[in-house]
Scaffold this active site. Structure first.
Site, PDB file in Angstrom:
ATOM      1  N   HIS A 124       1.459 -20.810  -0.225  1.00  0.00           N
ATOM      2  CA  HIS A 124       0.132 -20.020  -0.183  1.00  0.00           C
ATOM      3  C   HIS A 124      -0.523 -20.027  -1.674  1.00  0.00           C
ATOM      4  O   HIS A 124      -1.625 -20.190  -1.413  1.00  0.00           O
ATOM      5  CB  HIS A 124       0.650 -18.530  -0.238  1.00  0.00           C
ATOM      6  CG  HIS A 124       0.655 -17.840   1.450  1.00  0.00           C
ATOM      7  ND1 HIS A 124      -0.810 -18.057   2.211  1.00  0.00           N
ATOM      8  CD2 HIS A 124       1.470 -17.476   2.163  1.00  0.00           C
ATOM      9  CE1 HIS A 124      -0.427 -17.725   3.206  1.00  0.00           C
ATOM     10  NE2 HIS A 124       0.950 -17.317   3.303  1.00  0.00           N
ATOM     11  N   GLU A 148       7.398  -7.929   0.015  1.00  0.00           N
ATOM     12  CA  GLU A 148       6.485  -7.793   1.134  1.00  0.00           C
ATOM     13  C   GLU A 148       7.037  -8.131   2.496  1.00  0.00           C
ATOM     14  O   GLU A 148       6.894  -7.721   3.693  1.00  0.00           O
ATOM     15  CB  GLU A 148       5.392  -9.069   0.810  1.00  0.00           C
ATOM     16  CG  GLU A 148       4.100  -8.875   1.827  1.00  0.00           C
ATOM     17  CD  GLU A 148       3.161 -10.046   1.339  1.00  0.00           C
ATOM     18  OE1 GLU A 148       3.425 -10.883   0.609  1.00  0.00           O
ATOM     19  OE2 GLU A 148       2.021  -9.942   2.174  1.00  0.00           O
ATOM     20  N   HIS A 149       8.005  -9.438   2.410  1.00  0.00           N
ATOM     21  CA  HIS A 149       8.556  -9.786   3.384  1.00  0.00           C
ATOM     22  C   HIS A 149       9.893  -9.941   3.307  1.00  0.00           C
ATOM     23  O   HIS A 149      10.262 -10.382   2.254  1.00  0.00           O
ATOM     24  CB  HIS A 149       7.814 -11.359   3.812  1.00  0.00           C
ATOM     25  CG  HIS A 149       6.341 -11.515   4.076  1.00  0.00           C
ATOM     26  ND1 HIS A 149       5.791 -11.941   3.406  1.00  0.00           N
ATOM     27  CD2 HIS A 149       5.762 -11.163   5.092  1.00  0.00           C
ATOM     28  CE1 HIS A 149       4.471 -12.136   3.615  1.00  0.00           C
ATOM     29  NE2 HIS A 149       4.390 -11.207   4.679  1.00  0.00           N
ATOM     30  N   ASP A 181       3.064 -13.797  10.617  1.00  0.00           N
ATOM     31  CA  ASP A 181       1.712 -14.075  10.107  1.00  0.00           C
ATOM     32  C   ASP A 181       0.481 -14.329  11.315  1.00  0.00           C
ATOM     33  O   ASP A 181      -0.395 -14.004  11.097  1.00  0.00           O
ATOM     34  CB  ASP A 181       1.531 -15.334   9.287  1.00  0.00           C
ATOM     35  CG  ASP A 181       2.303 -14.898   8.072  1.00  0.00           C
ATOM     36  OD1 ASP A 181       2.351 -13.840   7.629  1.00  0.00           O
ATOM     37  OD2 ASP A 181       2.623 -15.984   7.388  1.00  0.00           O
ATOM     38  N   GLN A 232       6.135 -19.358   2.177  1.00  0.00           N
ATOM     39  CA  GLN A 232       5.344 -18.357   1.380  1.00  0.00           C
ATOM     40  C   GLN A 232       5.096 -19.023   0.006  1.00  0.00           C
ATOM     41  O   GLN A 232       4.079 -18.814  -0.540  1.00  0.00           O
ATOM     42  CB  GLN A 232       6.813 -17.297   0.859  1.00  0.00           C
ATOM     43  CG  GLN A 232       5.934 -15.999   0.498  1.00  0.00           C
ATOM     44  CD  GLN A 232       5.214 -15.639   1.775  1.00  0.00           C
ATOM     45  OE1 GLN A 232       3.978 -14.947   1.154  1.00  0.00           O
ATOM     46  NE2 GLN A 232       5.528 -15.652   2.737  1.00  0.00           N
ATOM     47  N   GLN A 248     -19.912  -8.484  -5.354  1.00  0.00           N
ATOM     48  CA  GLN A 248     -21.238  -7.953  -5.152  1.00  0.00           C
ATOM     49  C   GLN A 248     -21.257  -7.715  -3.629  1.00  0.00           C
ATOM     50  O   GLN A 248     -22.004  -6.700  -3.012  1.00  0.00           O
ATOM     51  CB  GLN A 248     -22.235  -9.091  -5.319  1.00  0.00           C
ATOM     52  CG  GLN A 248     -22.141 -10.414  -4.762  1.00  0.00           C
ATOM     53  CD  GLN A 248     -21.211 -11.299  -5.580  1.00  0.00           C
ATOM     54  OE1 GLN A 248     -20.536 -11.009  -6.553  1.00  0.00           O
ATOM     55  NE2 GLN A 248     -21.051 -12.635  -5.231  1.00  0.00           N
ATOM     56  N   HIS A 295     -11.808  35.568  -1.738  1.00  0.00           N
ATOM     57  CA  HIS A 295     -10.814  34.880  -0.697  1.00  0.00           C
ATOM     58  C   HIS A 295     -10.183  36.080  -0.026  1.00  0.00           C
ATOM     59  O   HIS A 295     -10.089  36.132   1.203  1.00  0.00           O
ATOM     60  CB  HIS A 295      -9.897  34.024  -1.429  1.00  0.00           C
ATOM     61  CG  HIS A 295     -10.105  32.554  -1.766  1.00  0.00           C
ATOM     62  ND1 HIS A 295     -11.007  32.709  -2.481  1.00  0.00           N
ATOM     63  CD2 HIS A 295      -9.700  31.453  -1.277  1.00  0.00           C
ATOM     64  CE1 HIS A 295     -11.137  30.900  -2.729  1.00  0.00           C
ATOM     65  NE2 HIS A 295     -10.459  30.291  -1.737  1.00  0.00           N
ATOM     66  N   GLU A 327      -3.896  35.082  -7.270  1.00  0.00           N
ATOM     67  CA  GLU A 327      -4.335  33.863  -7.802  1.00  0.00           C
ATOM     68  C   GLU A 327      -5.726  34.193  -8.548  1.00  0.00           C
ATOM     69  O   GLU A 327      -6.449  33.297  -8.960  1.00  0.00           O
ATOM     70  CB  GLU A 327      -4.275  32.746  -6.603  1.00  0.00           C
ATOM     71  CG  GLU A 327      -3.257  32.228  -6.462  1.00  0.00           C
ATOM     72  CD  GLU A 327      -3.309  31.071  -5.424  1.00  0.00           C
ATOM     73  OE1 GLU A 327      -4.811  30.775  -5.260  1.00  0.00           O
ATOM     74  OE2 GLU A 327      -2.357  30.363  -5.223  1.00  0.00           O
ATOM     75  N   TYR A 348     -13.442  -7.652   4.462  1.00  0.00           N
ATOM     76  CA  TYR A 348     -13.874  -8.740   3.554  1.00  0.00           C
ATOM     77  C   TYR A 348     -12.742  -9.964   3.833  1.00  0.00           C
ATOM     78  O   TYR A 348     -11.472  -9.881   3.955  1.00  0.00           O
ATOM     79  CB  TYR A 348     -13.396  -8.251   2.325  1.00  0.00           C
ATOM     80  CG  TYR A 348     -13.789  -9.447   1.159  1.00  0.00           C
ATOM     81  CD1 TYR A 348     -15.152  -9.386   0.702  1.00  0.00           C
ATOM     82  CD2 TYR A 348     -12.941 -10.642   0.794  1.00  0.00           C
ATOM     83  CE1 TYR A 348     -15.398 -10.224  -0.533  1.00  0.00           C
ATOM     84  CE2 TYR A 348     -13.717 -11.502  -0.112  1.00  0.00           C
ATOM     85  CZ  TYR A 348     -14.795 -11.542  -0.695  1.00  0.00           C
ATOM     86  OH  TYR A 348     -15.171 -12.274  -1.447  1.00  0.00           O
ATOM     87  N   ASN A 374      -9.815 -12.259  -4.061  1.00  0.00           N
ATOM     88  CA  ASN A 374      -9.248 -12.646  -5.319  1.00  0.00           C
ATOM     89  C   ASN A 374      -9.133 -11.551  -6.339  1.00  0.00           C
ATOM     90  O   ASN A 374      -9.574 -10.345  -5.887  1.00  0.00           O
ATOM     91  CB  ASN A 374     -10.089 -13.765  -6.082  1.00  0.00           C
ATOM     92  CG  ASN A 374     -11.649 -13.484  -6.111  1.00  0.00           C
ATOM     93  OD1 ASN A 374     -11.895 -12.103  -6.073  1.00  0.00           O
ATOM     94  ND2 ASN A 374     -12.378 -14.329  -6.269  1.00  0.00           N
ATOM     95  N   SER A 394       1.726 -12.988  -2.832  1.00  0.00           N
ATOM     96  CA  SER A 394       2.477 -12.782  -1.604  1.00  0.00           C
ATOM     97  C   SER A 394       3.994 -13.005  -2.009  1.00  0.00           C
ATOM     98  O   SER A 394       4.127 -13.700  -2.989  1.00  0.00           O
ATOM     99  CB  SER A 394       2.078 -13.928  -0.303  1.00  0.00           C
ATOM    100  OG  SER A 394       2.380 -13.434   0.764  1.00  0.00           O
TER     101      SER A 394
END
Lengths: 431, 431
Positions: free
Chosen positions: B262, B327-328, B361, B259, B191, B420, B415, B130, B214, B237
């Site tokens: 963004h 994250e960073h 990046d 950062q 969708q 088994h 068990e 995506y 998003n 981020s």
């Protein structure tokens, strides 16, 4: 009557498609109920957990005790019958050996441009393992979840298990003690998953939750995924056996039933190129069902979800096996390796005539928590890496940044991110 | 005004807790809407996808075309400005090199009991990636998602991207062409995720879906998790910079703003042991914000979510950095390795004074798809293994089964699983 298909049937493709696409997972939508439980535990903490435990498990945590004491689990291990203790210890040892070999190597190297790059693995700090109560209260599940966490280096392993009336199977406690579980809580269901994910006054939140459970537990894990890591979405168990006519039909019948006895929704499928052998297996299954104490479950599973599929040559089974992407695949043939090389999708494969699937459930070493419901197309059995995470790293000196920085500046500008570009360009300008 | 804390403040612990626990993720509950969209696409297939695309992206797929033709993406690559093409190719090459080194080794060994065990890795067959349209239509994201899939050995890479008015950024198409994407569809939103997960008449289902999006896309991925594999649940981020006073404040200011630019929900945090340096960075940030074309976004992000935290000694920052599990993480100090050795939780670490985060990046090699929102405590950046799965295997001969089988029989009986036990015992009896 069990479904019987032959690859030479005119409508084989449709029938096999129907088998592949049959959903054995409960479709009842528990997600709204689970959402409400999770919200309740987030809002009211222990109070909600206590009320939900009274409601669903029928005991008062203030009476039965929230936690199993260390003394209690130690006593369970000490009280184990000697032969069972030996068996449990062998299982633990072999599972540990196999999973310790899964710990991934770190990377750290300098490339041609003079950039040092790599990745370093660390364990999570706290792991929660869910162990069902009741019918599926299996000590083997405790070992299969706790030992990989331990091998990963997790410091705190927290087990939750529903305790109807306050009772927990001592075998489960013994396995927890043997595997090095740090805390055991008498709670279960979606409320236990919520407590592990978000924490309560009594229970500190964990980083990862693994372990089997019913539809509510599975949905709760799905809903807290992202707040914590989880192992996978698990569904009913399944086995596919590919067997030629030179197998003992009694053995193969037992293998198919070992899956069927788990649950009415379990599935057992036999592929063979020998119609007479198929008949013999059917006969043996019916014989064994007469004497099996789990016969009610196994009969329903075999009749409702089982299948025998005749192929002209066993090689024809391979693409069909791949479409099923089964949790367990047994290759009971003379040269199982040759066949295994052609298989792409399966959770775990059992090679040859002397490797019944059940040996993998307990003592072989590899994990028995495996992808079900065709998820072996994209997911793997539980491993130490489910309890670890990777941190990548990059180290440029002035020259290395000069080598690769200008390309990054060009790309940042093309993406309309001027501060990205500036953070590199300012360093390049200084040279 | 940006938040400024000092470890010597009386209320530092509470203030830092608040910073750690601040949720920057949208709380609006899109899950019901997303559930309805997914159900619609499952029920009505392409018809639903087409209607939803008209509604949300404002174009008619019959007019604009469902798919981007191979000629169109090839033309986008050919039409690229020379310097940009060189930059994109360097990025692709370096990302490929790094990720090819991630392909895990298979295991296959015989242990002391004579049991052959191991695990074999295979790629998934089909991966869906995506790529957002609009503001965040980044060619670098195409490379970071498609190249690991390719390195894993995935045969079919299917890209979806919303095309407002039918338009897709040619840079995105060029990157897709360069990375070897097989199909590009002009669809986006929940969708598109539903179509990839369940398939429609036109679109064959995939096995794994990765890539940023998003809140709707993120929720859709969460809801189809289990039907397909997904990379992770991503949020806003963030960067944490640990810098002593011997850095150029202009550089560190740019790193923090890289950062912040963004998204308004992005977060930039500076730890330093030098109050004067903190003031200089603040001044430089304000200067840079005057000239930055992304100033509106960066200003909001910095004022609303940014922070400068003064510590007496930089070592004090380490446990705080771990709690943020960013994250960073940039370690702009003389001996970044010594500090890195003490850090446990971070998505990616940038070592030393010449490694601005932005280099990672684009061109350093490691993936820029990284865990956000403190998820580095339990999850990792995107890797080739997200496009692969592991099949374990076990091979016993008669003797090996005799060695380990009895323990499995004992455990199966304990068990309450007699089939088994029987599947093993029948084979042991024959000896």
């Amino acid at each position: 009557m069990v479904l019987r298909l032959s690859i030479s049937d005119a409508d084989f493709d449709q029938s096999f498609d129907a088998l592949v696409n049959a959903r054995r997972e409960a479709d009842d939508d528990v997600s709204a109920d689970v959402r409400a439980i999770i919200r309740d535990v987030r809002d009211r903490g222990d109070e909600a957990v206590s009320e939900l435990t009274s409601k669903f498990d029928g005991h008062d945590l203030e009476q039965t005790g929230w936690r199993v004491s260390k003394a209690e689990s130690a006593a369970a291990l000490e009280g184990l019958e000697a032969s069972l203790r030996v068996a449990l210890e062998l299982a633990a040892l072999r599972i540990r050996d196999y999973h310790e070999g899964q710990v991934p190597d770190n990377r750290d190297y300098m490339d041609d441009a003079g950039v040092r790059i790599g990745a370093r693995w660390n364990a999570v700090e706290r792991a929660g393992i869910y162990i069902p109560g009741g019918r599926a209260a299996y000590p083997s599940s405790v070992l299969m979840n706790a030992i990989p966490a331990k091998a990963a280096g997790v410091e705190h392993i927290i087990m939750v298990t529903p305790a109807p009336g306050g009772y927990i199977n001592p075998l489960v406690l013994a396995a927890a003690e043997l595997a090095g579980v740090d805390e055991i809580w008498r709670i279960g269901g979606a409320q236990a998953v919520a407590a592990l994910a978000y924490g309560t006054e009594k229970i500190k939140p964990v980083d990862v939750i693994t372990g089997p459970g019913n539809a509510w537990v599975a949905e709760a894990k799905r809903q807290v995924y992202g707040v914590v890591g989880i192992d996978m979405v698990a569904g009913p168990s399944e086995i596919v056996v590919v067997a030629d006519g030179r197998n003992d039909p009694d053995w193969i019948a037992a293998d198919l039933l070992s899956q069927a006895e788990h649950d009415p929704t379990s599935q057992s499928i036999l592929f063979t190129d020998d119609a007479k052998f198929a008949d013999q297996v059917t006969t043996k299954i019916n014989e064994q069902l007469q004497v099996l104490s789990t016969s009610a479950t196994a009969t329903t599973s075999w009749n409702d979800n089982g299948a025998i599929i005749l192929v002209d040559r066993l090689e024809q089974a391979i693409p069909l096996v791949d479409r099923l992407a089964a949790e367990h695949l047994e290759l009971a043939v003379d040269d199982p390796d040759a066949m295994f090389r052609k298989v792409r999708h399966a959770g775990s494969v059992f090679l040859g005539r002397h490797t019944p699937e059940a040996v993998g459930d307990y003592v072989a070493g590899p994990n028995h928590v495996l992808p079900t419901g065709r998820r072996a197309r994209f997911s793997s059995g539980l491993s130490v890496t489910d309890f670890m995470k990777r941190t990548s790293f990059i180290h440029c000196d002035e020259q290395a940044l000069a080598n690769i920085g200008p390309a990054a500046v060009a790309l940042a500008e093309s993406e309309g991110l001027p501060a990205h570009a500036a953070s590199i360009a300012k360093r390049l300008d200084r040279r």
